[in-house]
Write an enzyme that holds these catalytic residues in place. Structure first.
Site, PDB file in Angstrom:
ATOM      1  N   GLY A 199      49.242  31.900  39.143  1.00  0.00           N
ATOM      2  CA  GLY A 199      49.300  31.594  40.573  1.00  0.00           C
ATOM      3  C   GLY A 199      48.011  30.895  40.981  1.00  0.00           C
ATOM      4  O   GLY A 199      47.367  30.205  40.179  1.00  0.00           O
ATOM      5  N   ARG A 283      44.280  43.329  37.117  1.00  0.00           N
ATOM      6  CA  ARG A 283      44.273  44.776  37.311  1.00  0.00           C
ATOM      7  C   ARG A 283      44.138  45.471  35.959  1.00  0.00           C
ATOM      8  O   ARG A 283      44.776  45.062  34.983  1.00  0.00           O
ATOM      9  CB  ARG A 283      45.567  45.248  37.998  1.00  0.00           C
ATOM     10  N   HIS A 331      34.543  45.196  39.050  1.00  0.00           N
ATOM     11  CA  HIS A 331      35.535  44.629  39.970  1.00  0.00           C
ATOM     12  C   HIS A 331      34.852  43.908  41.147  1.00  0.00           C
ATOM     13  O   HIS A 331      34.959  44.330  42.300  1.00  0.00           O
ATOM     14  CB  HIS A 331      36.494  45.708  40.488  1.00  0.00           C
TER      15      HIS A 331
HETATM   16  O1  LIG Z   1      41.775  41.242  46.366  1.00  0.00           O
HETATM   17  C1  LIG Z   1      42.059  41.732  45.286  1.00  0.00           C
HETATM   18  O2  LIG Z   1      43.189  42.179  45.046  1.00  0.00           O
HETATM   19  C2  LIG Z   1      41.058  41.799  44.239  1.00  0.00           C
HETATM   20  O3  LIG Z   1      41.208  42.529  43.308  1.00  0.00           O
HETATM   21  C3  LIG Z   1      39.866  40.905  44.320  1.00  0.00           C
HETATM   22  O4  LIG Z   1      39.096  40.899  43.155  1.00  0.00           O
END
Ligand SMILES: O=C(O)C(=O)CO
Length: 365
Positions: A199, A283, A331
């Site tokens: 994406g 993730r 993260h």
């Molecule tokens: O915004 C999100 O989902 C994130 O994990 C950004 O790193």
């Protein structure tokens, strides 16, 4: 990017709250009037909860114009404070990644009309519950594509060129540069980069990597992307097996769903080149971390660079941290000042639009 995004919407909506414009102005005025009648104590017709004390001011200012704001002040945000302050609100700006589920929606009450997260991924939202209650939900993809893509390129080079291991060599007095083949890594030049999920973020990474003279982009997605973008990025849609066997760098840039959870397991790693580098900016749960540990430890694959892990925070005694050929970040993909502020702006617009029954800037469903 944000300016382009907002200016498109500004063709329809203008003004600090994004509420003025053809059709919307009169709708807003009547909503404001009826809201004011119902809430004689407050000139502001909507009550909105901000679930995190550090939501950037850009979002707060937008909401504050027409909404009475209730704010969670504890840090980390306490669930008990949230559940207490959420009662009776019309909208929610969900600042963190805590579970947004039936407990929260029940506590808010049936008047709740609008929610926006401040994230691209919404795996912590019980989407079925939100949909069942027909509450519009927004999120903030797109505005963070560039920041996450920058970080992904950094990770790809850092993992392929052994930055983490190199730093450890210095710290432990093992700077053995008398070896000619010391600390050799993987070239980005002429490599095949495979994207699992392609994406906005994946495409932003591919665009950056074209400056590194890569040979080819492969991608695995459910739907083929448009031909023009394929051509521009020298990208070809392939089955997952081909992605694994042909890629020198494999980048995970897909949302976490039931279908993607645990897909990168021992079977997948065994199909990858032993020189391959795995990057995950999506993730943690998409990767089976035990299998990744085994694959890295046995040099079944060359290295990994992760911005996301499972769980987060990763316990300091995680066995992954004992490996030389992995670089792990906490993260921070979207963690730049500008991006965070842009995310708050989009989230606030989403909430405001949901409150007046308009389509959100970035609806999550
Ligand atoms: O915004 C999100 O989902 C994130 O994990 C950004 O790193």
């Amino acid at each position: 990017m944000l300016n382009r995004f907002i200016s498109l919407s500004a063709l329809i909506v203008k003004g600090s709250c994004g509420f003025q414009g053809p059709g919307l102005l009169s709708k807003r005025q009547s909503l404001l009037k009826s809201g004011a009648k119902n809430k004689t104590m407050s000139a502001k017709p909507f009550k909105v909860l901000i679930t995190h004390p550090e939501v950037p001011q850009s979002g707060i200012d937008l909401l504050n114009e027409n909404c009475e704001l209730v704010r969670v002040e504890s840090l980390p945000p306490k669930r008990s404070e949230l559940l207490q302050k959420i009662r009776g609100v019309d909208g929610i700006l969900w600042g963190g990644h805590e579970a947004l589920n039936a407990e929260v929606l029940d506590a808010a009450g049936p008047q709740l009309k609008s929610i926006s997260t401040m994230s691209a991924g919404i795996d912590y939202v019980d989407l079925d519950e939100v949909k069942r209650r027909k509450i519009p939900l927004g999120h903030t993809p797109t505005v963070l594509d560039n920041a996450v893509a920058d970080l992904a390129v950094g990770l790809l080079i850092a993992a392929g060129r052994r930055f983490h291991e190199g730093r450890k060599k210095i710290e432990t007095g093992n700077w053995e540069n008398y070896h000619l083949n010391w600390m050799l890594g993987q070239d980005v030049r002429d490599s095949v980069v495979g994207f699992y999920g392609f994406g906005g973020i994946g495409q932003a990474i591919a665009k950056r990597l074209s400056g590194f003279d890569i040979d080819q982009v492969l991608y695995t997605t459910r739907r083929r992307i448009d031909r023009e973008t394929e051509k521009e990025l020298n990208a070809k849609k392939v089955e997952f097996n081909e992605l694994l066997t042909k890629s020198d760098f494999v980048v995970i840039a897909a949302p976490l769903t039931a279908a993607t959870q645990g897909v990168f397991n021992a079977t997948a790693f065994n199909k990858m080149k032993n020189t391959a580098v795995l990057i995950n900016i999506a993730r943690g749960k998409i990767v089976n971390q035990n299998d990744l540990y085994d694959a890295l430890r046995s040099n079944r694959i060359f290295a990994a660079g992760l911005d996301v892990v499972d769980p987060e925070p990763l316990p300091p005694n995680s066995k992954l941290l004992t490996l030389d050929n992995i670089i792990i970040l906490p993260h921070i993909g979207s963690a730049t000042n500008r991006t965070r502020s842009d995310m708050a702006t989009i989230a606030a617009h989403n909430v405001l639009r949901g409150l007046v029954g308009e389509r959100m800037l970035s609806p999550a469903y």
